[in-house]
Design a protein around this motif. Structure first.
Motif, PDB file in Angstrom:
ATOM      1  N   HIS A  56      53.566  39.972  38.808  1.00 60.06           N
ATOM      2  CA  HIS A  56      52.906  40.797  37.884  1.00 60.06           C
ATOM      3  C   HIS A  56      53.583  41.996  37.828  1.00 60.06           C
ATOM      4  N   PRO A  57      53.599  42.389  36.302  1.00 61.42           N
ATOM      5  CA  PRO A  57      54.688  43.579  35.893  1.00 61.42           C
ATOM      6  C   PRO A  57      54.439  44.706  36.572  1.00 61.42           C
ATOM      7  N   SER A  58      53.479  45.163  37.218  1.00 62.43           N
ATOM      8  CA  SER A  58      53.311  46.452  37.787  1.00 62.43           C
ATOM      9  C   SER A  58      53.154  46.648  39.262  1.00 62.43           C
ATOM     10  N   THR A  59      53.596  45.498  39.954  1.00 57.56           N
ATOM     11  CA  THR A  59      53.202  45.302  41.500  1.00 57.56           C
ATOM     12  C   THR A  59      54.804  45.647  42.037  1.00 57.56           C
ATOM     13  N   HIS A  60      55.595  46.270  41.428  1.00 54.22           N
ATOM     14  CA  HIS A  60      57.012  46.553  41.776  1.00 54.22           C
ATOM     15  C   HIS A  60      57.550  45.655  42.875  1.00 54.22           C
ATOM     16  N   GLY A  61      57.564  44.289  42.531  1.00 60.99           N
ATOM     17  CA  GLY A  61      58.049  43.489  43.335  1.00 60.99           C
ATOM     18  C   GLY A  61      57.211  42.339  43.638  1.00 60.99           C
ATOM     19  N   VAL A  62      57.179  41.775  44.748  1.00 66.04           N
ATOM     20  CA  VAL A  62      56.144  40.505  45.150  1.00 66.04           C
ATOM     21  C   VAL A  62      55.244  41.083  45.958  1.00 66.04           C
ATOM     22  N   LEU A  63      54.378  42.039  45.516  1.00 65.79           N
ATOM     23  CA  LEU A  63      53.095  42.260  46.274  1.00 65.79           C
ATOM     24  C   LEU A  63      51.837  41.538  45.751  1.00 65.79           C
ATOM     25  N   ARG A  64      50.930  41.227  46.576  1.00 63.72           N
ATOM     26  CA  ARG A  64      49.911  40.469  46.069  1.00 63.72           C
ATOM     27  C   ARG A  64      48.624  41.358  46.366  1.00 63.72           C
ATOM     28  N   VAL A  65      47.737  41.588  45.622  1.00 67.84           N
ATOM     29  CA  VAL A  65      46.573  42.603  46.079  1.00 67.84           C
ATOM     30  C   VAL A  65      45.348  41.334  45.459  1.00 67.84           C
ATOM     31  N   ILE A 114      47.348  53.736  41.202  1.00 64.16           N
ATOM     32  CA  ILE A 114      47.334  54.315  42.622  1.00 64.16           C
ATOM     33  C   ILE A 114      48.468  53.582  43.175  1.00 64.16           C
ATOM     34  N   LEU A 115      48.672  52.347  43.084  1.00 62.73           N
ATOM     35  CA  LEU A 115      49.618  51.665  43.630  1.00 62.73           C
ATOM     36  C   LEU A 115      50.995  52.206  43.359  1.00 62.73           C
ATOM     37  N   GLY A 116      51.330  52.506  42.113  1.00 68.57           N
ATOM     38  CA  GLY A 116      52.540  53.110  41.623  1.00 68.57           C
ATOM     39  C   GLY A 116      52.769  54.571  42.436  1.00 68.57           C
ATOM     40  N   SER A 117      51.664  55.462  42.553  1.00 68.89           N
ATOM     41  CA  SER A 117      51.774  56.677  43.050  1.00 68.89           C
ATOM     42  C   SER A 117      52.159  56.393  44.457  1.00 68.89           C
ATOM     43  N   ILE A 118      51.839  55.340  45.251  1.00 66.54           N
ATOM     44  CA  ILE A 118      52.110  55.372  46.681  1.00 66.54           C
ATOM     45  C   ILE A 118      53.647  54.931  46.859  1.00 66.54           C
ATOM     46  N   ASP A 119      54.088  54.403  45.818  1.00 63.53           N
ATOM     47  CA  ASP A 119      55.602  54.126  45.554  1.00 63.53           C
ATOM     48  C   ASP A 119      56.120  53.545  46.547  1.00 63.53           C
ATOM     49  N   ILE A 120      55.814  52.218  46.668  1.00 65.67           N
ATOM     50  CA  ILE A 120      56.267  51.151  47.707  1.00 65.67           C
ATOM     51  C   ILE A 120      57.654  50.706  47.281  1.00 65.67           C
ATOM     52  N   VAL A 121      58.476  50.191  48.181  1.00 61.98           N
ATOM     53  CA  VAL A 121      59.761  49.254  47.828  1.00 61.98           C
ATOM     54  C   VAL A 121      59.266  47.891  48.689  1.00 61.98           C
ATOM     55  N   LEU A 122      59.095  46.944  48.107  1.00 64.59           N
ATOM     56  CA  LEU A 122      58.704  45.736  48.867  1.00 64.59           C
ATOM     57  C   LEU A 122      59.804  45.472  49.892  1.00 64.59           C
ATOM     58  N   GLY A 123      60.937  45.641  49.543  1.00 69.42           N
ATOM     59  CA  GLY A 123      62.180  45.384  50.429  1.00 69.42           C
ATOM     60  C   GLY A 123      61.782  45.936  51.703  1.00 69.42           C
ATOM     61  N   GLU A 124      61.284  47.023  51.755  1.00 67.45           N
ATOM     62  CA  GLU A 124      61.000  47.682  53.028  1.00 67.45           C
ATOM     63  C   GLU A 124      59.590  47.514  53.582  1.00 67.45           C
ATOM     64  N   VAL A 125      58.650  46.900  52.760  1.00 69.86           N
ATOM     65  CA  VAL A 125      57.264  46.733  53.310  1.00 69.86           C
ATOM     66  C   VAL A 125      57.438  45.396  54.077  1.00 69.86           C
ATOM     67  N   ASP A 126      58.206  44.585  53.640  1.00 70.31           N
ATOM     68  CA  ASP A 126      58.197  42.952  54.218  1.00 70.31           C
ATOM     69  C   ASP A 126      59.527  43.019  55.058  1.00 70.31           C
ATOM     70  N   ARG A 127      60.580  43.796  54.993  1.00 66.18           N
ATOM     71  CA  ARG A 127      61.775  44.045  55.704  1.00 66.18           C
ATOM     72  C   ARG A 127      62.351  42.461  55.660  1.00 66.18           C
TER      73      ARG A 127
END
Lengths: 157, 174, 386, 376
Positions: free
Chosen positions: D26-35, D363-376
């Motif tokens: 999805h264009p705005s999940t900043h990587g491969v996050l699924r909600v 909201i998702l953008g404002s939390i500012d995640i990097v999926l490389g770090e979320v999933d490690r």
């Protein structure tokens, strides 16, 4: 009532200011580079593709140990006449599919003054097949006069 | 409060609790080697079956007030290391915004069928971290509403961060 | 400073642009009134056609076909230009250059290449889509846009069908394309598309109202719905230097213009009102599942509507083709593309509004103000007895 | 999340809830996050983030890598601020080794980390603009970021995976004329902040989209262990650079900006202010850059003694921590990464409920995640 008009004024002012910013940049020169025609010169420490110098390498195995992804492998040269290992490589292989471009191998390399394995400034490289990513340097078949092993030749064990 | 005061407060309410001593100095240590290191925080060992009571005291005692769960993780000691028996350590790291003090809590679990009460009701931050520990170590968190794998896919065989985990080659290996 | 120090390349660009302007202006003046020329050609052709052994009906149909193909040609060329222009404008606003390679000079052929690519692309109909609705939707979006061009006065005597109810016709027909959007949204069998379609429906229907209401003052002054009448009414000058364009009518003109402009942007589904195809929320909204030629029809329709809205704004507020020196059709195109540039400028500056705020904005802000404007205009008309 | 649809009886008709998969593509999940979203019209009734698509098993990798080799892997956690990752790994290992880094090394580290913070927040600024629908700020932000990356490239040789901060110091001292280039960059970026404020911060549409959206209360923020700008956006002044200084951060004068009510705009605003503070810190560090060698003496083969260390620092996304257990070997026994994005993301399932679909990206953008770090 005053507040109502004040809000309208502030909102339109803020929007027009935004348009002024983009309008100003419209007439600024672009900062991008037209890539195939113009190229940027990489800085001195740039970590481009690895190059290997098979003449100076002493087959000390330090780069193999330093590599975090185990993408380097080598075989020291064994003189067929004397069955002794000399400080030269028989072959040296880098799997560029795994390479991290992290410079740990270059830093580990003990050859002086120019490191045997080092990063070049070359960044234009593409392969079509995965097998092409294994780049192998082989020792020249011409016989070399047996030279005595130097400082780190023993570490290969 | 400094470490000993925090420990005193904990110890008076929880007699089962014990402080973990810093790692012992090796007997004959070469001069050039550094001493064993541990952070200057209080490390306590909690008892698994009264862990939830311990957690409540840690969170709710106004003298402690550890309201911030910095980190939750686990470690696998598969082989006896010194005086350490094979076990899992679930490691909690707490911080108190009010008193600015910190605390490490370790809860040791047996390696077969490890089970520990979840602290998600006290610190919601534990939600995903407990799931991650479950995912990686197979430690079950009792009372967690959704204790499923989080990073690995459902149906992944084994618990990857256990020291005795053996990777079975699959189609992603080349 | 807007222009700090001009570099050599900037000076060159300015020189080239000035030269192009001169050549273009000269050519335009040499051609003269396009409407007149076309009439002359037609009058020259008509006797020849009549002498041919074909029924009169056929020659009439041939005339219509020629008119239609001229319009289609104009739409295609202008859309291609606008797409390229938008890419260049946005690129320069963002400190880059945009397409530079295709065609040589500043990538002028980029849109043509893209168009060819779109035509050659595989046409995919998703499995869960309702095949007929899916296929019909792009046609239903594009055809109304095309029909509306028939009543757009490109200059004096340069109008395909001079309808008495021109303005109303445009609003009525362009409102039809929302049907196509809803069909595209529903027929794609995609949740994002459906949300986009629903949003588009709500948005278009709501913004139609202030859009129509905002031009009621003009109609009060002019007393006609005919676009040529409205354009002609605005010719001439006040005090010799202010054009009698409707935008220069004190207070009434500006309010009407702003409301009309905002709701035009909303009608064409462009940022800041592009919630129907909001990329970061709905991927691409109603046209997520479209590819190839069907997608290009949506694309064509969007830009056709952009030019239509600009042309309508020009005809209603900027005096149509009136202007000195150059022929009317050149003035019309210049003004229209000026408004198009405004559309681009909006798009590349502002963030997107949220659905509910969008609705609030039209119902609670634009609507009351257009009513107020109508009241003021009515009072003025009554008082002055225009 | 239960995937069956729930019928809600309306006043005179029935509606159905819909399950909407936001992502992983999805264009705005900043990587491969699924909600997984359960929506009623445009209103969200339940949300469940699903992570792990980018899992690379860092902690397992660490158990099979020597300490310097792990530094290369650390670049890949939060790839937008790799300097912070390098630094935290070095801090953790230096604690185990009990090495003191020379003052110059610390200052160089501070300069790099703060420049990287600016770069990282610039990416946030740009992508948040795209989430909200403004495209121009994105490229403006990347234009500035490119200049920072050029600086990093000169100093470390890479643009994203720097591997610059090393155990015991840094890879190499600054190249010639780098300080001048850095200063001219700082002069360049200062007026840009004004433009950013005009383009997004004070833009009424942007404010409308972000204010009073996704409010995190102070209590929630603490109990969910939110850190970084997200926590400071709630009005809690907690910054490890001030509260537990590392790398001589106590030498620098800077403010810790805090928000008021913890909505998206506050979190955004805190980041914008932090960029300005970082510029101040870098300027001070350049002014008072000590002379000498940047590197401490480190054994050739790094083999820390038995022990455990927990180091943490203020990364652009929050408190980044490393828990490292050493068994006295040249490879760590156990490494745990306390990834700020991972823990910050936990609260998403709570604050999304009741919001509109268009707010999800805000909201998702404002939390500012990097999926490389979320999933490690």
């Amino acid at each position: 009532m005053i507040n109502y008009f004040k809000t309208i004024y502030q909102v339109s002012k803020a929007l027009l200011q935004g348009m002024a910013v983009t309008g100003r940049w419209l007439f600024q020169p672009a900062i991008t580079v037209q890539y195939p025609d113009e190229k940027l010169t990489p800085p001195e420490r740039f970590r481009g593709t690895l190059v290997f110098d098979k003449e100076t390498c002493t087959a000390c195995n330090l780069c193999v140990k330093a590599c975090p992804t185990a993408c380097i492998s080598l075989e020291p040269y064994v003189d067929p006449a004397t069955q002794k290992r000399i400080a030269k490589v028989n072959w040296y292989q880098i799997d560029f599919g795994k390479c991290n471009y992290c410079r740990l191998c270059e830093e580990a390399c003990p050859t002086k003054p120019i490191k045997s394995v080092r990063h070049s400034h070359d960044y234009e490289w593409s392969m079509k097949e995965r097998s092409e990513m294994f780049v192998k340097w082989k020792r020249d078949p011409s016989p070399v006069i047996a030279d005595t092993p130097k400082d780190t030749g023993t570490k290969a064990a | 409060m400094n470490n000993s005061e925090v420990y005193a407060v904990l110890r008076t309410q929880l007699p089962g609790l014990s402080e973990i001593p810093p790692p012992p100095m090796p007997v004959a240590m070469p001069a050039h080697e550094a001493k064993p290191y541990r952070d200057p925080y209080l490390y306590v060992q909690a008892v698994p079956h009264e862990w939830i009571e311990t957690a409540k005291i840690i969170k709710n005692d106004p003298r402690l007030a550890f309201d911030f769960l910095i980190m939750l993780t686990a470690a696998d000691y598969v082989l006896p290391m010194g005086n350490v028996q094979p076990r899992f350590d679930v490691i909690y790291h707490f911080y108190s915004f009010q008193h600015k003090h910190k605390l490490f809590v370790k809860v040791s679990l047996p390696r077969d069928n490890p089970l520990i009460p979840s602290v998600i009701s006290l610190w919601p931050a534990a939600d995903w971290q407990e799931r991650e520990v479950y995912d990686m170590f197979g430690i079950n968190f009792e009372g967690h509403p959704n204790c499923t794998r989080i990073l690995m896919w459902d149906g992944f065989p084994g618990w990857p961060l256990r020291k005795d985990f053996v990777h079975v080659p699959d189609r992603y290996d080349d | 400073m807007i222009f700090p120090v001009l570099t050599q390349s900037q000076k060159r660009s300015i020189g080239v642009l000035a030269l192009m302007g001169l050549i273009g202006g000269g050519t335009a003046m040499a051609i003269g009134e396009l409407g007149m020329r076309l009439t002359q050609i037609w009058e020259f052709l008509l006797p020849i056609l009549q002498k041919l052994p074909i029924p009169e009906m056929a020659s009439q149909i041939a005339g219509m076909v020629i008119e239609c193909s001229l319009l289609i040609g104009f739409i295609s060329v202008s859309v291609m230009f606008m797409v390229w222009w938008e890419r260049k404008v946005s690129a320069h606003m963002q400190s880059r250059l945009g397409p530079m390679t295709t065609g040589g000079w500043h990538g002028w052929a980029q849109t043509i290449a893209d168009g060819i690519k779109l035509i050659l692309k595989e046409d995919i109909i998703p499995e869960s889509a309702n095949s007929w609705v899916h296929r019909l939707a792009p046609v239903l979006v594009f055809v109304p846009a095309f029909i509306c061009y028939a009543v757009l006065p490109f200059g004096s005597n340069l109008i395909a069908v001079n309808l008495d109810i021109g303005v109303l016709f445009i609003f009525a027909i362009s409102g039809l394309s929302v049907l196509g959007i809803v069909m595209a949204g529903w027929g794609s069998g995609n949740k994002y598309s459906m949300l986009g379609g629903l949003r588009a429906a709500a948005q278009s229907v709501s913004y139609e109202i202030p859009r129509v209401l905002s031009i009621v003052p003009i109609l009060l002054f002019v007393g006609s719905l005919k676009l040529t009448d409205i354009a002609n009414y605005q010719s001439g000058m006040w005090f010799g230097f202010i054009p009698r364009w409707f935008i220069f009518y004190p207070v009434i003109g500006q309010i009407a213009f702003i409301i009309f402009l905002i709701s035009s942007v909303a009608e064409t589904n462009r940022t800041p009102f592009d919630i129907a195809e909001a990329e970061s929320e709905l991927v691409a909204g109603f046209h997520t599942e479209y590819s190839g030629m069907k997608f290009s029809l949506f694309f064509l329709a969007e830009y056709a509507y952009v030019f239509l809205s600009s042309g309508l704004t020009t005809a209603l507020f900027l005096g149509g083709g009136s202007g000195p020196l150059l022929p009317t059709w050149v003035w019309f195109l210049l003004k229209s593309f000026g408004i198009v540039f405004l559309f681009l400028w909006f798009r590349w500056t502002f963030p997107r509004m949220r659905v509910d705020r969008l609705m609030e904005f039209t119902w609670k802000f634009l609507m009351p103000w257009s009513f107020v404007n109508i009241l003021i205009a009515g009072a003025v008309v009554l008082a002055l007895g225009v | 999340m239960a995937t069956e649809l729930i019928r809600i009886p309306g006043s005179d008709f029935q509606t159905e809830e819909m399950i909407l998969n936001l992502g992983p593509q999805h264009p705005s999940t900043h990587g491969v996050l699924r909600v997984v979203l359960k929506i009623d019209g445009e209103v969200i009734t339940a949300a469940q983030p699903d992570v792990g698509y980018l899992h690379r098993g860092t902690e397992k990798l660490a158990e099979n890598r020597t300490y310097p080799q792990m530094l290369v892997i650390s670049d890949r956690w939060d790839y937008l601020s790799a300097m912070s990752n390098n630094l935290i790994w070095c801090l953790a290992v230096e604690k185990l080794l009990q090495i003191e880094v020379p003052l110059r090394g610390d200052y160089l580290r501070v300069i790099m980390v703060e420049l990287n913070r600016i770069a990282s927040h610039l990416v946030f600024f740009g992508t948040y603009g795209i989430d909200i629908g403004a495209y121009t700020p994105f490229l403006h932000a990347f234009r500035e970021r490119e200049k920072i990356l050029d600086l990093f490239e000169e100093v470390s040789g890479a643009r994203m995976t720097y591997n610059y901060i090393r155990i015991g110091g840094v890879m190499a001292d600054l190249p010639e004329d780098w300080i001048g280039k850095c200063r001219s960059f700082l002069e360049w970026i200062k007026p840009r902040f004004v433009e950013y404020d005009i383009l997004l911060t004070e833009n009424p549409i942007f404010k409308d989209r972000t204010q009073n959206i996704g409010i995190i209360s102070k209590e929630d923020a603490i109990s969910y262990a939110i850190t970084g700008p997200n926590l400071r956006g709630c009005g809690i002044s907690f910054d490890l650079r001030k509260d537990e200084p590392y790398c001589h951060y106590q030498d620098f004068k800077f403010d810790v900006p805090t928000g008021k009510q913890g909505d998206c705009w506050d979190r955004y605003w805190v980041r914008i202010q932090e960029m300005k503070e970082s510029v101040k810190i870098v300027e001070q560090a350049l002014d008072h850059l000590p002379t000498g060698v940047p590197n401490a003496k480190v054994p050739r083969i790094i083999r820390p003694p038995v022990g455990e260390s927990y180091a943490q620092l203020e990364a652009p996304r929050g408190v980044l921590g490393i828990y490292c257990l050493s068994a006295g070997e040249d490879k760590p026994y156990r490494v745990h990464v306390r990834a700020p994005s991972f823990i910050n993301l936990t609260i998403l399932q709570k604050i999304l409920v009741g919001m509109k679909l268009a707010d999800v990206v805000a909201i998702l953008g404002s939390i500012d995640i990097v999926l490389g770090e979320v999933d490690r």
